[in-house]
Design a protein around this motif. Structure first.
Motif, mmCIF file in Angstrom:
data_model
loop_
_atom_site.group_PDB
_atom_site.id
_atom_site.type_symbol
_atom_site.label_atom_id
_atom_site.label_comp_id
_atom_site.label_asym_id
_atom_site.label_seq_id
_atom_site.Cartn_x
_atom_site.Cartn_y
_atom_site.Cartn_z
ATOM 1 N N ALA A 61 -7.081 -5.452 2.196
ATOM 2 C CA ALA A 61 -6.883 -6.741 2.747
ATOM 3 C C ALA A 61 -5.279 -7.037 2.854
ATOM 4 O O ALA A 61 -4.689 -6.894 1.525
ATOM 5 C CB ALA A 61 -7.369 -7.620 2.064
ATOM 6 N N GLY A 68 -14.572 -9.148 3.903
ATOM 7 C CA GLY A 68 -14.170 -9.192 5.461
ATOM 8 C C GLY A 68 -14.347 -7.574 6.146
ATOM 9 O O GLY A 68 -15.063 -7.113 5.611
ATOM 10 N N TRP A 110 -11.407 -5.833 6.044
ATOM 11 C CA TRP A 110 -10.401 -4.839 5.820
ATOM 12 C C TRP A 110 -10.975 -3.833 4.648
ATOM 13 O O TRP A 110 -10.678 -4.082 3.432
ATOM 14 C CB TRP A 110 -9.152 -5.870 5.090
ATOM 15 C CG TRP A 110 -8.961 -6.723 5.880
ATOM 16 C CD1 TRP A 110 -8.955 -8.221 5.654
ATOM 17 C CD2 TRP A 110 -8.162 -6.816 7.230
ATOM 18 N NE1 TRP A 110 -8.508 -9.034 6.927
ATOM 19 C CE2 TRP A 110 -7.840 -8.104 7.909
ATOM 20 C CE3 TRP A 110 -7.492 -5.626 8.020
ATOM 21 C CZ2 TRP A 110 -7.251 -8.323 8.915
ATOM 22 C CZ3 TRP A 110 -6.908 -5.949 9.151
ATOM 23 C CH2 TRP A 110 -6.594 -7.153 9.925
ATOM 24 N N ASN A 143 -12.990 -12.968 7.245
ATOM 25 C CA ASN A 143 -11.700 -12.290 6.503
ATOM 26 C C ASN A 143 -11.151 -13.573 5.529
ATOM 27 O O ASN A 143 -10.319 -13.255 4.930
ATOM 28 C CB ASN A 143 -10.736 -11.880 7.473
ATOM 29 C CG ASN A 143 -11.063 -10.505 7.875
ATOM 30 O OD1 ASN A 143 -11.691 -9.699 7.081
ATOM 31 N ND2 ASN A 143 -10.364 -10.208 9.124
#
Length: 350
Positions: free
Chosen positions: A83, A168, A170, A255
């Motif tokens: 992230a 999310g 990532w 996210n």
């Protein structure tokens, strides 16, 4: 060895995975999933894999873990967070800079994730003698995203990437195939709802429908996997993206739950790759390219493909100050680079 019922090993594996830096862990069965296989066949049949011939050549092994390794009984699906702390779309209106996908701004994830997968696999083999394992990170016919969904760590969103409610979009994904017969998780429920932010954000309309990606129009495919000239109708849509594209991931509402603090230190962006200037990148020869991208996944596409991408970005920039560099590259020994330079000149001199 710790003496414990096999049913207890799922929580032990998850605990150890977290200790090794993984943000998500789940168990999926190693058998074939008919729906997963049907979707793969449809995608290949429609030619949406483009020139990625290996996707079709090894489709039988890709359909199910047991197609690749018949002895496999379970899949340990894992996700490692990358992230970002900065806005991936921040350079959208800075044409003098080049945009590099978040995942490629730090160290090569193949090396980082595989090292930790191996450590987890070694621990498991030591704890359960006789266990056999194989580890994979994006370099074998393994369907990491559908397996991640089957293992309950997330679901494949409308952009076809895995979405975790906690982390999310990532996540770098990896898998450990094992002969252990572990209790599988329930597949994760789709939570995209009516949202279509990712579909609407795609600059090239690479999604013919929700949950379907035509790689031939995807900027990540075009800038990384595609070896020849990019179709002229798509070049203006690349903007200043020279390696990958984060747009469909960056706009995903899930996210907001992803924390940069969970990311591994090796994935922190190198300062020189966060907002590189196009002029400096266009000046790279092969030695300079290799030096700049040592230890980076970008290195694998080679200098010529990279400069091709930079020239498309230069042509889209409107920056006439780049004309001398672009003009020099119009005589490049690589015909694809030379043609990209001529196209960029036509744009800049118009």
């Amino acid at each position: 060895m710790v003496n414990a019922p096999l049913t207890d090993w799922v929580s032990r594996i998850e605990e150890r995975a977290l200790a090794f830096g993984f943000a998500a862990c789940g168990i999926a069965p190693a058998g074939e999933d008919p729906l997963r296989s049907a979707r793969l066949e449809q995608w290949l049949g429609e030619g949406h894999h483009g020139t990625m011939e290996w996707m079709e050549a090894r489709a039988p092994e890709r359909r199910a873990p047991q197609g690749l390794w018949p002895e496999a009984r379970s899949v340990i699906a894992l996700g490692m967070s990358y992230a970002p702390a900065h806005d991936p779309l921040a350079l959208e209106r800075s044409p003098e800079h080049a945009r590099i996908s978040v995942y490629a701004q730090g160290k090569d994830y193949h090396d980082v994730v595989k090292k930790r997968l191996k450590a987890l696999a070694r621990w498991l083999v030591a704890e359960v003698p006789g266990t056999e394992v194989k580890v994979f990170v994006d370099t074998a016919p393994v369907m990491e995203k559908p397996l991640g969904e089957a293992a309950g760590i997330g679901w494949q969103g409308k952009h076809t990437n895995l979405v975790s409610p906690a982390h999310g979009s990532w996540l770098f994904l990896g898998a450990i195939y094992t002969t252990l017969d572990l209790a599988a998780a329930e597949p994760h429920r789709d939570q995209c709802g009516s949202c279509r932010a990712c579909l609407d954000a795609c600059p090239t309309n690479a999604f013919p429908a929700p949950y379907r990606l035509d790689a031939r129009r995807c900027i990540s495919y075009l800038t990384i996997e595609h070896k020849g000239p990019v179709d002229e109708s798509l070049r203006p849509l690349l903007g200043n993206r020279i390696y990958g594209c984060d747009d469909c991931l960056a706009v995903c509402p899930w996210n907001k739950f992803a924390s940069a603090a969970q990311a591994i230190a090796e994935f922190l962006p190198r300062a020189e790759l966060v907002a590189p200037r196009l002029g400096e990148l266009l000046a790279l020869d092969d030695a300079g390219f290799r030096a700049l991208f040592s230890g980076s996944p970008i290195k694998r596409i080679g200098r010529d493909r990279f400069i091709r991408n930079c020239l498309y970005a230069a042509g889209n920039s409107g920056n006439r100050g780049l004309i001398p560099q672009v003009e020099a590259l119009s005589a490049d020994p690589d015909p694809v680079v030379a043609e990209a330079a001529q196209w960029a000149l036509g744009r800049l001199c118009a």
